[in-house]
Design a protein around this motif. Structure first.
Motif, PDB file in Angstrom:
ATOM      1  N   PHE A 132       4.244 -29.116  14.824  1.00 42.13           N
ATOM      2  CA  PHE A 132       4.367 -27.919  15.653  1.00 42.13           C
ATOM      3  C   PHE A 132       3.850 -26.675  14.934  1.00 42.13           C
ATOM      4  CE2 PHE A 132       7.521 -30.734  17.647  1.00 42.13           C
ATOM      5  CZ  PHE A 132       6.969 -30.756  18.920  1.00 42.13           C
ATOM      6  N   GLY A 133       3.992 -26.632  13.637  1.00 41.43           N
ATOM      7  CA  GLY A 133       3.417 -25.532  12.870  1.00 41.43           C
ATOM      8  C   GLY A 133       1.899 -25.544  12.934  1.00 41.43           C
ATOM      9  N   LEU A 134       1.329 -26.737  12.830  1.00 42.40           N
ATOM     10  CA  LEU A 134      -0.124 -26.867  12.931  1.00 42.40           C
ATOM     11  C   LEU A 134      -0.606 -26.510  14.341  1.00 42.40           C
ATOM     12  CD1 LEU A 134      -2.760 -27.713  11.547  1.00 42.40           C
ATOM     13  CD2 LEU A 134      -2.296 -30.040  12.327  1.00 42.40           C
ATOM     14  N   LEU A 135       0.129 -26.944  15.344  1.00 44.86           N
ATOM     15  CA  LEU A 135      -0.221 -26.618  16.720  1.00 44.86           C
ATOM     16  C   LEU A 135      -0.186 -25.110  16.951  1.00 44.86           C
ATOM     17  CD1 LEU A 135      -0.969 -27.974  19.397  1.00 44.86           C
ATOM     18  CD2 LEU A 135       1.465 -28.009  19.949  1.00 44.86           C
ATOM     19  N   PHE A 136       0.830 -24.452  16.388  1.00 52.84           N
ATOM     20  CA  PHE A 136       0.904 -22.992  16.492  1.00 52.84           C
ATOM     21  C   PHE A 136      -0.304 -22.340  15.831  1.00 52.84           C
ATOM     22  CE2 PHE A 136       2.008 -19.137  14.078  1.00 52.84           C
ATOM     23  CZ  PHE A 136       2.042 -18.249  15.142  1.00 52.84           C
ATOM     24  N   LEU A 137      -0.676 -22.815  14.648  1.00 56.80           N
ATOM     25  CA  LEU A 137      -1.823 -22.232  13.957  1.00 56.80           C
ATOM     26  C   LEU A 137      -3.117 -22.411  14.755  1.00 56.80           C
ATOM     27  CD1 LEU A 137      -1.080 -23.231  10.258  1.00 56.80           C
ATOM     28  CD2 LEU A 137      -0.888 -20.969  11.309  1.00 56.80           C
ATOM     29  N   VAL A 138      -3.271 -23.563  15.384  1.00 58.35           N
ATOM     30  CA  VAL A 138      -4.456 -23.792  16.216  1.00 58.35           C
ATOM     31  C   VAL A 138      -4.464 -22.821  17.392  1.00 58.35           C
ATOM     32  CG1 VAL A 138      -5.556 -25.448  17.790  1.00 58.35           C
ATOM     33  CG2 VAL A 138      -4.748 -26.203  15.547  1.00 58.35           C
ATOM     34  N   PHE A 139      -3.329 -22.693  18.065  1.00 54.72           N
ATOM     35  CA  PHE A 139      -3.238 -21.763  19.197  1.00 54.72           C
ATOM     36  C   PHE A 139      -3.484 -20.331  18.752  1.00 54.72           C
ATOM     37  CE2 PHE A 139      -0.168 -24.628  21.805  1.00 54.72           C
ATOM     38  CZ  PHE A 139      -1.217 -25.486  22.087  1.00 54.72           C
ATOM     39  N   VAL A 193      -5.272 -19.210  16.147  1.00 54.85           N
ATOM     40  CA  VAL A 193      -6.692 -18.997  15.856  1.00 54.85           C
ATOM     41  C   VAL A 193      -7.497 -18.906  17.151  1.00 54.85           C
ATOM     42  CG1 VAL A 193      -8.740 -20.079  14.837  1.00 54.85           C
ATOM     43  CG2 VAL A 193      -6.590 -20.019  13.557  1.00 54.85           C
ATOM     44  N   LEU A 194      -7.214 -19.798  18.090  1.00 58.87           N
ATOM     45  CA  LEU A 194      -7.931 -19.763  19.368  1.00 58.87           C
ATOM     46  C   LEU A 194      -7.673 -18.463  20.121  1.00 58.87           C
ATOM     47  CD1 LEU A 194      -7.461 -23.444  20.594  1.00 58.87           C
ATOM     48  CD2 LEU A 194      -9.529 -22.389  19.663  1.00 58.87           C
ATOM     49  N   LYS A 195      -6.441 -17.965  20.059  1.00 62.56           N
ATOM     50  CA  LYS A 195      -6.104 -16.699  20.723  1.00 62.56           C
ATOM     51  C   LYS A 195      -6.826 -15.531  20.045  1.00 62.56           C
ATOM     52  CE  LYS A 195      -3.365 -13.835  23.149  1.00 62.56           C
ATOM     53  NZ  LYS A 195      -3.416 -13.664  24.573  1.00 62.56           N
ATOM     54  N   LEU A 196      -6.821 -15.494  18.727  1.00 63.58           N
ATOM     55  CA  LEU A 196      -7.457 -14.390  18.019  1.00 63.58           C
ATOM     56  C   LEU A 196      -8.977 -14.405  18.168  1.00 63.58           C
ATOM     57  CD1 LEU A 196      -5.284 -14.308  14.784  1.00 63.58           C
ATOM     58  CD2 LEU A 196      -5.191 -12.745  16.735  1.00 63.58           C
ATOM     59  N   LEU A 197      -9.544 -15.588  18.343  1.00 62.25           N
ATOM     60  CA  LEU A 197     -10.983 -15.689  18.570  1.00 62.25           C
ATOM     61  C   LEU A 197     -11.351 -15.525  20.046  1.00 62.25           C
ATOM     62  CD1 LEU A 197     -11.924 -18.639  16.172  1.00 62.25           C
ATOM     63  CD2 LEU A 197     -12.309 -16.188  15.838  1.00 62.25           C
ATOM     64  N   LYS A 198     -10.335 -15.285  20.859  1.00 60.10           N
ATOM     65  CA  LYS A 198     -10.501 -15.081  22.312  1.00 60.10           C
ATOM     66  C   LYS A 198     -11.114 -16.287  23.008  1.00 60.10           C
ATOM     67  CE  LYS A 198     -10.740 -10.199  21.628  1.00 60.10           C
ATOM     68  NZ  LYS A 198     -10.000  -9.255  22.308  1.00 60.10           N
ATOM     69  N   VAL A 216       1.386 -19.095  23.203  1.00 64.73           N
ATOM     70  CA  VAL A 216       0.822 -19.301  21.864  1.00 64.73           C
ATOM     71  C   VAL A 216       1.930 -19.605  20.863  1.00 64.73           C
ATOM     72  CG1 VAL A 216      -0.467 -18.195  19.988  1.00 64.73           C
ATOM     73  CG2 VAL A 216      -1.213 -17.877  22.347  1.00 64.73           C
ATOM     74  N   THR A 217       3.064 -18.920  20.981  1.00 65.74           N
ATOM     75  CA  THR A 217       4.176 -19.124  20.046  1.00 65.74           C
ATOM     76  C   THR A 217       5.147 -20.208  20.505  1.00 65.74           C
ATOM     77  OG1 THR A 217       5.480 -17.369  21.085  1.00 65.74           O
ATOM     78  CG2 THR A 217       4.071 -16.737  19.229  1.00 65.74           C
TER      79      THR A 217
END
Length: 73
Positions: free
Chosen positions: A16-23, A25-30, A39-40
């Motif tokens: 779940f920590g990895l999934l959060f990090l993926v989300f 990064v995807l959110k910050l890269l739009k 995202v959280t």
């Protein structure tokens, strides 16, 4: 020589920590335009699921008590 005690502890980021990090990064890269709630969600989703399960259990338990008290009258 003194014996050293070893403890096996998992280290690193869980699923779940990895999934959060993926989300994140995807959110910050739009790439995704999701709400920050989604995202959280991997961070608080498990806790929310446990609370909902507890509430459902308690409702069922109180309904059982009410039915049993009506039968005994």
């Amino acid at each position: 020589m003194a014996k050293s005690e070893s403890s096996s502890q998992a280290q690193g980021v869980g699923f779940f920590g990895l999934l959060f990090l993926v989300f994140l990064v995807l959110k910050l890269l739009k790439v995704i335009t999701w709400s920050w709630w989604w995202v959280t969600a991997p961070l608080w989703g498990g806790f929310a699921f446990a609370i909902v399960a507890l509430i459902i259990f308690l409702i069922g338990y109180f309904i059982k008590i009410l039915i049993e008290s009506k039968r005994s009258k």
